[in-house]
Design an enzyme around this catalytic site. Structure first.
Site, PDB file in Angstrom:
ATOM      1  N   GLY A  49       0.797  -1.122   0.013  1.00 53.73           N
ATOM      2  CA  GLY A  49       0.015  -0.069  -0.008  1.00 53.73           C
ATOM      3  C   GLY A  49       0.825   1.368   0.040  1.00 53.73           C
ATOM      4  O   GLY A  49       2.138   1.173  -0.536  1.00 53.73           O
ATOM      5  N   GLU A  50       0.512   2.326   0.611  1.00 51.75           N
ATOM      6  CA  GLU A  50       1.466   3.376   0.651  1.00 51.75           C
ATOM      7  C   GLU A  50       2.082   3.551   2.247  1.00 51.75           C
ATOM      8  O   GLU A  50       1.296   3.515   3.006  1.00 51.75           O
ATOM      9  CB  GLU A  50       0.742   4.793   0.335  1.00 51.75           C
ATOM     10  CG  GLU A  50       0.722   5.220  -1.422  1.00 51.75           C
ATOM     11  CD  GLU A  50       1.980   4.924  -1.580  1.00 51.75           C
ATOM     12  OE1 GLU A  50       2.159   4.316  -2.775  1.00 51.75           O
ATOM     13  OE2 GLU A  50       3.027   5.734  -1.420  1.00 51.75           O
ATOM     14  N   SER A  51       3.364   3.455   2.057  1.00 48.43           N
ATOM     15  CA  SER A  51       3.913   3.308   3.669  1.00 48.43           C
ATOM     16  C   SER A  51       3.810   4.688   4.263  1.00 48.43           C
ATOM     17  O   SER A  51       3.494   4.457   5.567  1.00 48.43           O
ATOM     18  CB  SER A  51       5.348   3.185   3.410  1.00 48.43           C
ATOM     19  OG  SER A  51       5.950   3.836   2.590  1.00 48.43           O
ATOM     20  N   CYS A  81       6.516  -5.001   0.703  1.00 48.77           N
ATOM     21  CA  CYS A  81       6.411  -3.706   0.190  1.00 48.77           C
ATOM     22  C   CYS A  81       6.432  -2.538   1.024  1.00 48.77           C
ATOM     23  O   CYS A  81       7.665  -2.420   1.787  1.00 48.77           O
ATOM     24  CB  CYS A  81       5.460  -3.562  -1.020  1.00 48.77           C
ATOM     25  SG  CYS A  81       5.755  -2.168  -2.120  1.00 48.77           S
ATOM     26  N   ARG A 108      13.165   3.651  -0.860  1.00 51.32           N
ATOM     27  CA  ARG A 108      11.735   3.470  -1.399  1.00 51.32           C
ATOM     28  C   ARG A 108      11.815   3.935  -2.857  1.00 51.32           C
ATOM     29  O   ARG A 108      12.827   4.610  -3.302  1.00 51.32           O
ATOM     30  CB  ARG A 108      11.058   4.719  -0.731  1.00 51.32           C
ATOM     31  CG  ARG A 108      10.469   4.277   0.654  1.00 51.32           C
ATOM     32  CD  ARG A 108       9.762   5.429   1.321  1.00 51.32           C
ATOM     33  NE  ARG A 108       8.297   5.520   0.812  1.00 51.32           N
ATOM     34  CZ  ARG A 108       7.622   6.461   0.470  1.00 51.32           C
ATOM     35  NH1 ARG A 108       7.978   7.808   0.783  1.00 51.32           N
ATOM     36  NH2 ARG A 108       6.183   6.510   0.017  1.00 51.32           N
ATOM     37  N   ILE A 134       5.686  -3.512  -7.773  1.00 52.02           N
ATOM     38  CA  ILE A 134       5.076  -2.113  -7.823  1.00 52.02           C
ATOM     39  C   ILE A 134       5.559  -1.105  -7.002  1.00 52.02           C
ATOM     40  O   ILE A 134       5.353  -1.215  -5.944  1.00 52.02           O
ATOM     41  CB  ILE A 134       3.407  -2.594  -7.576  1.00 52.02           C
ATOM     42  CG1 ILE A 134       2.961  -3.975  -8.101  1.00 52.02           C
ATOM     43  CG2 ILE A 134       2.620  -1.279  -7.828  1.00 52.02           C
ATOM     44  CD1 ILE A 134       2.691  -3.688  -9.468  1.00 52.02           C
ATOM     45  N   ARG A 135       6.020  -0.290  -8.097  1.00 53.30           N
ATOM     46  CA  ARG A 135       6.644   1.034  -7.364  1.00 53.30           C
ATOM     47  C   ARG A 135       7.373   0.590  -6.009  1.00 53.30           C
ATOM     48  O   ARG A 135       7.468   1.091  -5.089  1.00 53.30           O
ATOM     49  CB  ARG A 135       5.708   2.171  -6.972  1.00 53.30           C
ATOM     50  CG  ARG A 135       5.030   2.881  -8.243  1.00 53.30           C
ATOM     51  CD  ARG A 135       4.061   3.908  -7.614  1.00 53.30           C
ATOM     52  NE  ARG A 135       4.275   4.498  -6.580  1.00 53.30           N
ATOM     53  CZ  ARG A 135       4.786   5.885  -6.595  1.00 53.30           C
ATOM     54  NH1 ARG A 135       4.782   6.515  -7.723  1.00 53.30           N
ATOM     55  NH2 ARG A 135       5.107   6.575  -5.459  1.00 53.30           N
ATOM     56  N   HIS A 170       5.311  -8.724  -4.173  1.00 51.59           N
ATOM     57  CA  HIS A 170       3.949  -8.941  -3.804  1.00 51.59           C
ATOM     58  C   HIS A 170       3.853 -10.313  -3.932  1.00 51.59           C
ATOM     59  O   HIS A 170       2.989 -10.686  -4.793  1.00 51.59           O
ATOM     60  CB  HIS A 170       3.039  -8.000  -4.540  1.00 51.59           C
ATOM     61  CG  HIS A 170       3.150  -6.525  -4.280  1.00 51.59           C
ATOM     62  ND1 HIS A 170       2.699  -5.983  -3.060  1.00 51.59           N
ATOM     63  CD2 HIS A 170       3.735  -5.471  -4.650  1.00 51.59           C
ATOM     64  CE1 HIS A 170       2.865  -4.834  -2.907  1.00 51.59           C
ATOM     65  NE2 HIS A 170       3.663  -4.418  -4.081  1.00 51.59           N
ATOM     66  N   GLU A 172       1.139 -11.746  -2.614  1.00 51.66           N
ATOM     67  CA  GLU A 172      -0.199 -12.026  -2.568  1.00 51.66           C
ATOM     68  C   GLU A 172      -0.929 -11.702  -3.835  1.00 51.66           C
ATOM     69  O   GLU A 172      -2.028 -12.006  -4.143  1.00 51.66           O
ATOM     70  CB  GLU A 172      -0.764 -10.891  -1.622  1.00 51.66           C
ATOM     71  CG  GLU A 172      -0.913  -9.567  -2.140  1.00 51.66           C
ATOM     72  CD  GLU A 172       0.622  -8.699  -1.992  1.00 51.66           C
ATOM     73  OE1 GLU A 172       1.564  -9.309  -1.552  1.00 51.66           O
ATOM     74  OE2 GLU A 172       0.394  -7.564  -1.889  1.00 51.66           O
TER      75      GLU A 172
END
Lengths: 188, 294
Positions: A49-51, A81, A108, A134-135, A170, A172
């Site tokens: 997600g976004e950290s 991530c 990051r 992903i990013r 990821h 998942e």
């Protein structure tokens, strides 16, 4: 048997982790606020997600310290991530509050923006698996006591320190249970 | 990087999955972008004028100045999105050239093409598109959108259209789930979408991509309402920086999206937020942006 895993569900791809655990027959529950955390648990997953978002919510909801305490107390934890970033002791760029429990330095958005996101295959603890970045961050360096589990293009993308497991990719999102089976052995 | 398009589509759908449970905020300056990031936004939408001002100013509204977008990319570490006009594939090419993380092919701007949307399968960067119902959503997905949002009625602070669009979409999804296998074909014909997309909805009870709510969301209660109606996250446009205390309101909306079912928490979050954006009611507006692009 009868293990129960907490899934940090503040923001991001937590439902995907729950689905994977379900396929392995492992029970789980969502942690969205302080009172959820007090349930008995055998492990914790911190999703992608976004950290920065997850960090802010961990602080605002009073979850940062209680979670940190249990990780330091030996609770098995698996961070993907953003989860990896939250567990890292050191970070290159944009400091914000983190759990900072794992002896490593992370970069990051290490592969750039979304155009830099990619699929790869790599070895995880000796097994060839699909990996989705992903990013994504990668681990710049690890300290004493940290075992490197995956290296892709010269960068560390999975590691373990005692009760803590992290992947920059990821698991998942891919149809492959290898990393979950590895995590299950940590709390099994 | 030579990747086939299917691979890109998957990665782009995956990025939307990472945004779930989050709030995407409209920002017009690097300072606002930083406020949004610090408040817990999972991404920002960079644009020169927020929808409420676009609505007030009237005239043709276009893609933002790339320099302004780049200054926001510099200011924050979270994903940065930007809008292009419906059908304006050159604006999209420009946004891809500056490595935007997500393009919103948006009805908030003046449409550039009244027949065709952008062929989004031709791009490596991801697209989010607005939809008022399931047919629109699946048509956009067929064109390559990897994320959907309700259209709502942007810049009004009135949530009624977002509610209407989300309810309609969820209700149509439930209806498709209940169809017999042999009824799927007719449904695909009726919605004017590829059969495999209708099959996906039939089998999974959801869109094949992440679905956010957008348009008129101004309070933590609005955000939680949309989440309870089935949104996987929310866009907040004018609602934050047109309000009295943007920092506090933004942070409260972020928490409301995480704990959208906890009314006690929502009560706490709704306290002392200062003036909400004044807004205008649906009936008072002249331009229905949601009518753009079908």
């Amino acid at each position: 048997m009868g293990k129960r895993i907490a899934v940090l569900s503040l923001q991001g791809a937590f439902a995907e982790h729950e689905k994977m655990l379900g396929e392995l027959g492992i029970a789980c529950f969502e942690v969205r606020q302080r009172k959820d955390w007090d349930q008995p648990k055998d492990g914790l997953i911190i999703p992608g997600g976004e950290s920065t978002t997850q960090s802010k919510l961990l602080v605002d909801l009073g979850l940062m310290d209680p979670i940190k305490d249990e990780i330091l107390g030996g609770l098995p934890v698996f961070g993907t991530c953003a989860g990896l970033i939250l567990l890292a002791k050191n970070m290159v760029g944009g400091p914000f509050k983190r759990l900072s429990t794992m002896n490593m330095s992370v970069r990051r958005n290490a592969y750039g923006r979304q155009l830099g996101s990619f699929h790869a295959r790599g070895s995880f603890a000796g097994q060839d698996i699909p990996m989705t970045f992903i990013r994504a961050p990668y681990i710049e360096s690890v300290g004493a006591g940290v075992e490197v589990l995956s290296v892709v293009d010269g960068h560390i993308v999975a590691a373990r320190e005692g009760n803590q497991l992290v992947t920059a990719f990821h698991p998942e999102l891919d149809d492959c249970q290898v990393v979950y089976e590895y995590f299950a052995r940590m709390f099994g | 990087m030579n990747m086939d398009n299917q691979d890109r589509q998957t990665l782009n759908r995956n990025l939307a999955q990472m945004l779930k449970g989050g709030v995407i905020m409209d920002v017009t300056t690097p300072e606002q972008a930083k406020i949004a990031e610090e408040a817990g936004a999972c991404a920002v939408m960079a644009l020169e004028h927020i929808p409420a001002d676009i609505r007030a100013a009237g005239g043709v509204s276009r893609m933002s100045d790339p320099k302004m977008i780049k200054s926001i990319q510099q200011a924050v570490s979270i994903p940065v999105m930007a809008k292009c006009r419906i059908g304006h594939f050159v604006e999209a090419q420009i946004l891809q050239a500056i490595e935007i993380d997500y393009i919103d092919e948006s009805e908030v701007l003046s449409p550039a093409d009244d027949v065709y949307h952008i062929d989004k399968t031709k791009f490596d960067v991801p697209f989010v598109c607005g939809a008022r119902d399931l047919g629109e959503a699946l048509r956009r997905i067929a064109e390559g959108a990897t994320m959907i949002r309700t259209k709502g009625e942007p810049g009004t602070g009135d949530v009624i259209q977002a509610v209407r669009h989300m309810r309609l979409m969820q209700s149509e999804i439930r209806r498709i789930v209940s169809l017999g296998e042999d009824e799927i074909f007719e449904k695909a014909k009726e919605l004017q979408v590829p059969l495999d997309l209708v099959k996906y909805v039939h089998e999974n009870g959801k869109l094949p991509v992440v679905n956010f709510a957008a348009g008129g969301i101004a309070t933590p209660a609005d955000a939680a309402l949309m989440m309870q109606l089935g949104a996987e996250g929310v866009f907040v446009g004018s609602g934050i920086f047109k309000s009295g205390n943007p920092q506090k309101r933004a942070a409260a909306i972020v928490q409301a999206v995480t704990n959208f079912r906890d009314a006690k928490k929502l009560a706490e979050l709704s306290e002392d937020l200062g003036e909400a954006m004044v807004g205008i009611n649906e009936q008072e507006i002249k331009v229905l942006m949601a009518e753009r692009g079908k």
